[in-house]
Motif scaffolding. Structure first.
Motif, PDB file in Angstrom:
ATOM      1  N   HIS A 187       0.611  -0.988  -0.381  1.00  0.00           N
ATOM      2  CA  HIS A 187       0.098   0.267   0.155  1.00  0.00           C
ATOM      3  C   HIS A 187       1.024   1.198   0.316  1.00  0.00           C
ATOM      4  O   HIS A 187       0.324   2.473  -0.105  1.00  0.00           O
ATOM      5  CB  HIS A 187      -0.775  -0.019   1.265  1.00  0.00           C
ATOM      6  CG  HIS A 187      -1.766  -1.283   1.074  1.00  0.00           C
ATOM      7  ND1 HIS A 187      -2.682  -0.870   0.579  1.00  0.00           N
ATOM      8  CD2 HIS A 187      -2.052  -2.504   2.149  1.00  0.00           C
ATOM      9  CE1 HIS A 187      -4.063  -2.318  -0.126  1.00  0.00           C
ATOM     10  NE2 HIS A 187      -3.219  -3.072   1.407  1.00  0.00           N
ATOM     11  N   SER A 188       2.140   1.560   0.328  1.00  0.00           N
ATOM     12  CA  SER A 188       3.043   1.955   0.108  1.00  0.00           C
ATOM     13  C   SER A 188       2.765   3.303  -1.164  1.00  0.00           C
ATOM     14  O   SER A 188       3.208   1.684  -2.371  1.00  0.00           O
ATOM     15  CB  SER A 188       4.227   2.228   0.648  1.00  0.00           C
ATOM     16  OG  SER A 188       5.112   0.936  -0.698  1.00  0.00           O
ATOM     17  N   ARG A 189       3.315   3.672  -1.586  1.00  0.00           N
ATOM     18  CA  ARG A 189       3.315   4.710  -2.642  1.00  0.00           C
ATOM     19  C   ARG A 189       4.632   5.637  -3.285  1.00  0.00           C
ATOM     20  O   ARG A 189       4.876   5.199  -4.864  1.00  0.00           O
ATOM     21  CB  ARG A 189       2.197   6.425  -2.324  1.00  0.00           C
ATOM     22  CG  ARG A 189       1.345   6.516  -2.296  1.00  0.00           C
ATOM     23  CD  ARG A 189       0.774   7.974  -1.806  1.00  0.00           C
ATOM     24  NE  ARG A 189       1.330   8.569  -0.970  1.00  0.00           N
ATOM     25  CZ  ARG A 189       1.407   9.781  -0.636  1.00  0.00           C
ATOM     26  NH1 ARG A 189       1.173  10.784  -1.224  1.00  0.00           N
ATOM     27  NH2 ARG A 189       1.678  10.321   0.941  1.00  0.00           N
ATOM     28  N   THR A 190       5.309   5.380  -2.237  1.00  0.00           N
ATOM     29  CA  THR A 190       7.055   5.213  -2.822  1.00  0.00           C
ATOM     30  C   THR A 190       8.043   4.241  -1.880  1.00  0.00           C
ATOM     31  O   THR A 190       7.599   3.579  -1.731  1.00  0.00           O
ATOM     32  CB  THR A 190       7.761   6.234  -2.784  1.00  0.00           C
ATOM     33  OG1 THR A 190       7.396   6.510  -1.008  1.00  0.00           O
ATOM     34  CG2 THR A 190       6.880   7.896  -2.949  1.00  0.00           C
ATOM     35  N   TRP A 191       8.752   3.620  -2.846  1.00  0.00           N
ATOM     36  CA  TRP A 191       9.808   2.465  -2.513  1.00  0.00           C
ATOM     37  C   TRP A 191      11.376   2.410  -3.127  1.00  0.00           C
ATOM     38  O   TRP A 191      11.016   2.973  -4.135  1.00  0.00           O
ATOM     39  CB  TRP A 191       9.182   1.655  -2.603  1.00  0.00           C
ATOM     40  CG  TRP A 191       8.514   0.312  -3.656  1.00  0.00           C
ATOM     41  CD1 TRP A 191       8.763   1.193  -4.466  1.00  0.00           C
ATOM     42  CD2 TRP A 191       8.454  -0.344  -4.048  1.00  0.00           C
ATOM     43  NE1 TRP A 191       8.288   0.181  -5.483  1.00  0.00           N
ATOM     44  CE2 TRP A 191       8.467  -0.619  -4.886  1.00  0.00           C
ATOM     45  CE3 TRP A 191       8.586  -2.010  -3.339  1.00  0.00           C
ATOM     46  CZ2 TRP A 191       8.112  -1.815  -5.934  1.00  0.00           C
ATOM     47  CZ3 TRP A 191       8.271  -2.951  -4.073  1.00  0.00           C
ATOM     48  CH2 TRP A 191       7.772  -2.984  -4.826  1.00  0.00           C
ATOM     49  N   PHE A 192      12.157   2.474  -2.172  1.00  0.00           N
ATOM     50  CA  PHE A 192      13.497   2.830  -2.518  1.00  0.00           C
ATOM     51  C   PHE A 192      14.439   1.988  -1.998  1.00  0.00           C
ATOM     52  O   PHE A 192      14.139   1.357  -1.197  1.00  0.00           O
ATOM     53  CB  PHE A 192      13.965   4.414  -2.409  1.00  0.00           C
ATOM     54  CG  PHE A 192      14.101   4.623  -1.377  1.00  0.00           C
ATOM     55  CD1 PHE A 192      14.994   4.681  -0.730  1.00  0.00           C
ATOM     56  CD2 PHE A 192      12.906   5.310  -1.057  1.00  0.00           C
ATOM     57  CE1 PHE A 192      15.083   5.262   0.149  1.00  0.00           C
ATOM     58  CE2 PHE A 192      12.990   5.893   0.720  1.00  0.00           C
ATOM     59  CZ  PHE A 192      13.848   5.783   1.586  1.00  0.00           C
ATOM     60  N   LEU A 252      17.932  -4.182  -0.255  1.00  0.00           N
ATOM     61  CA  LEU A 252      17.788  -3.365   1.107  1.00  0.00           C
ATOM     62  C   LEU A 252      16.801  -2.953   0.479  1.00  0.00           C
ATOM     63  O   LEU A 252      16.623  -1.754   0.455  1.00  0.00           O
ATOM     64  CB  LEU A 252      19.039  -2.843   2.065  1.00  0.00           C
ATOM     65  CG  LEU A 252      18.560  -2.209   3.003  1.00  0.00           C
ATOM     66  CD1 LEU A 252      18.494  -3.606   4.418  1.00  0.00           C
ATOM     67  CD2 LEU A 252      19.624  -1.487   3.727  1.00  0.00           C
ATOM     68  N   LEU A 253      15.890  -2.505   1.452  1.00  0.00           N
ATOM     69  CA  LEU A 253      14.039  -2.050   0.132  1.00  0.00           C
ATOM     70  C   LEU A 253      13.920  -0.755   2.055  1.00  0.00           C
ATOM     71  O   LEU A 253      13.605  -2.086   3.056  1.00  0.00           O
ATOM     72  CB  LEU A 253      13.293  -3.386   0.243  1.00  0.00           C
ATOM     73  CG  LEU A 253      12.235  -2.128  -0.709  1.00  0.00           C
ATOM     74  CD1 LEU A 253      12.176  -2.076  -2.027  1.00  0.00           C
ATOM     75  CD2 LEU A 253      10.775  -3.290  -0.755  1.00  0.00           C
ATOM     76  N   SER A 254      13.416  -0.452   1.060  1.00  0.00           N
ATOM     77  CA  SER A 254      13.103   1.323   2.382  1.00  0.00           C
ATOM     78  C   SER A 254      11.714   1.467   2.081  1.00  0.00           C
ATOM     79  O   SER A 254      11.496   1.848   0.779  1.00  0.00           O
ATOM     80  CB  SER A 254      13.823   2.146   2.781  1.00  0.00           C
ATOM     81  OG  SER A 254      13.491   3.242   3.290  1.00  0.00           O
ATOM     82  N   VAL A 255      10.965   1.707   3.322  1.00  0.00           N
ATOM     83  CA  VAL A 255       9.212   2.057   2.467  1.00  0.00           C
ATOM     84  C   VAL A 255       8.911   2.803   3.869  1.00  0.00           C
ATOM     85  O   VAL A 255       9.246   2.480   4.775  1.00  0.00           O
ATOM     86  CB  VAL A 255       8.376   0.924   2.726  1.00  0.00           C
ATOM     87  CG1 VAL A 255       7.268   1.378   2.153  1.00  0.00           C
ATOM     88  CG2 VAL A 255       8.718  -0.111   1.503  1.00  0.00           C
ATOM     89  N   PRO A 256       8.701   4.215   3.388  1.00  0.00           N
ATOM     90  CA  PRO A 256       8.495   4.908   4.468  1.00  0.00           C
ATOM     91  C   PRO A 256       6.866   4.864   5.046  1.00  0.00           C
ATOM     92  O   PRO A 256       6.294   4.251   4.198  1.00  0.00           O
ATOM     93  CB  PRO A 256       8.613   6.744   3.681  1.00  0.00           C
ATOM     94  CG  PRO A 256       7.909   6.167   2.180  1.00  0.00           C
ATOM     95  CD  PRO A 256       8.594   5.002   1.622  1.00  0.00           C
TER      96      PRO A 256
END
Length: 301
Positions: free
Chosen positions: A260-265, A275-279
Motif C-alpha cells: 500500500h505504500s506509494r513510494t519505495w527505494f 535492502l528495501l526501504s518503505v516510508p
C-alpha cells in the motif's frame, strides 16, 4: 540488521550527501581493493553536483569498523555537466577499460530560464560520455539511436557492451519499454561506439538490481510502471555472448506496508540480496520513519 559506523581516512575529501547519483562498482584488480565511482546527484539544498569521486576501502579494524578513503577525480576534455538520475558502467575492450556515463536530469540552462521555470529540470541531452580513469580524459559521443533523454533507467555491462533498460522521459512523461545495446571498441586513438535497439525492453524506472553470482546474472525488482503504480513483479536478467535475456521471477510475499505504500527505494545488499526501504504513510505519530526490509533470493547449487 546491524548498522556499523564508517569513518573516512584523514586524507579523504568531503563527500556531500547526495540523492540519486550514479554509482559504479570497480572490481579489485592489480592488487587494488574493491572501489566505487560516484558521480553527480542532488544535495539536500537541491543543488546538482558535477563532481566525480572515487571511494576505496582504507582499512578494517579489529572491531570491524571500516575506514574508507574518498578522493575527488578531475576530468579534462568534454566533461559531463551536473546531473542526477543517470548511470555509470565499466566496459573492457582490447585490454583497456573505460567508464560509460549516460542519461540523467539537470536544471534548465541559465540562458533559457524564466521566472516560472527557474527551478525546472530537463532530461540531459542523450550523449554518451567515456572516461579514461588512468589519465582523467573525458569524451562525449552522439549516436542517432539515442535521440531522447533518459533518466532513472538501468544499465548492465558485460565486456565491451552496456545495455540501457527502461527509464523515464520528461518530454513525453512516460516510461517507454526501451532497450539499447551500446558497444564500445577502445581502439588506438579514438574509441568506436555503435548502438543497437531492441523491442524486448521493460517499462520501468527507478528499479533496483542485484547480481546473483560471479557470472552476469541479475535480478530486477522495485521501481515504477507509472507515477502512482509500483512494479510489483520481479525479473531475472542474463547477459551472455548472444545478448540479453529476461525471465519472470516469482516475487516475494510483500507485506501490507509494502503493497500500500506509494513510494519505495533501496539498493543491492550483496549477491541476490536487496535492502528495501518503505516510508511510513498516514501515521501522524511516526512522520519521519522508514521500514527496512531485506529481500533475499535463493539460488540453486
Amino acid at each position: 540488521m546491524k548498522v556499523r559506523p564508517i569513518s573516512f581516512s584523514n586524507d579523504s575529501c568531503y563527500l556531500p550527501p547526495l540523492r540519486c547519483p550514479a554509482v559504479c562498482r570497480l572490481d579489485p584488480y592489480d592488487g587494488l581493493p574493491e572501489s566505487y565511482l560516484i558521480h553527480g546527484g542532488r544535495t539536500p539544498n537541491n543543488e546538482i553536483s558535477p563532481s566525480l569521486y572515487l571511494l576505496t576501502m582504507d582499512s578494517r579494524g579489529c572491531n570491524r569498523k571500516l575506514t574508507v578513503r574518498c578522493k575527488e577525480k578531475e576530468l579534462v576534455g568534454e566533461v559531463p555537466g551536473a546531473r542526477y538520475g543517470h548511470t555509470m558502467s565499466m566496459v573492457q575492450s582490447r585490454g583497456k577499460t573505460a567508464c560509460v556515463l549516460f542519461g540523467g536530469r539537470s536544471y534548465i540552462p541559465a540562458g533559457e530560464r524564466t521566472t516560472e521555470s527557474w527551478n525546472s529540470v530537463v532530461d540531459c541531452p542523450p550523449q554518451v560520455f567515456l572516461f579514461d580513469l588512468e589519465f582523467g580524459c573525458s569524451s562525449a559521443h552522439t549516436l542517432p539511436e539515442l535521440s531522447d533523454g533518459q533518466s532513472f533507467h538501468l544499465a548492465l555491462a558485460r565486456e565491451d557492451s552496456v545495455y540501457f533498460l527502461g527509464g523515464h522521459s520528461l518530454t513525453s512523461d512516460s516510461r517507454p519499454p526501451r532497450l539499447f545495446r551500446l558497444r564500445v571498441e577502445l581502439l588506438q586513438g579514438s574509441p568506436l561506439l555503435s548502438c543497437e535497439t531492441f523491442d524486448t525492453g521493460i517499462s520501468i524506472s527507478s528499479a533496483i538490481i542485484t547480481r546473483t553470482g560471479p557470472t552476469h546474472k541479475y535480478i530486477i525488482l522495485g521501481g515504477y510502471q507509472a507515477d502512482s503504480q509500483k512494479r510489483m513483479e520481479c525479473s531475472t536478467v542474463n547477459l551472455d555472448e548472444k545478448g540479453i535475456h529476461f525471465e519472470s521471477l516469482e516475487p516475494p510475499k510483500w507485506t501490507q506496508d509494502v503493497i500500500h505504500s506509494r513510494t519505495w527505494f533501496g539498493g543491492s545488499a550483496g549477491e541476490g540480496s536487496v535492502l528495501l526501504s518503505v516510508p511510513t504513510e498516514g501515521r501522524p505519530s511516526q512522520p519521519d520513519m522508514h521500514y527496512f526490509y531485506q529481500v533475499c533470493f535463493q539460488t540453486k547449487g
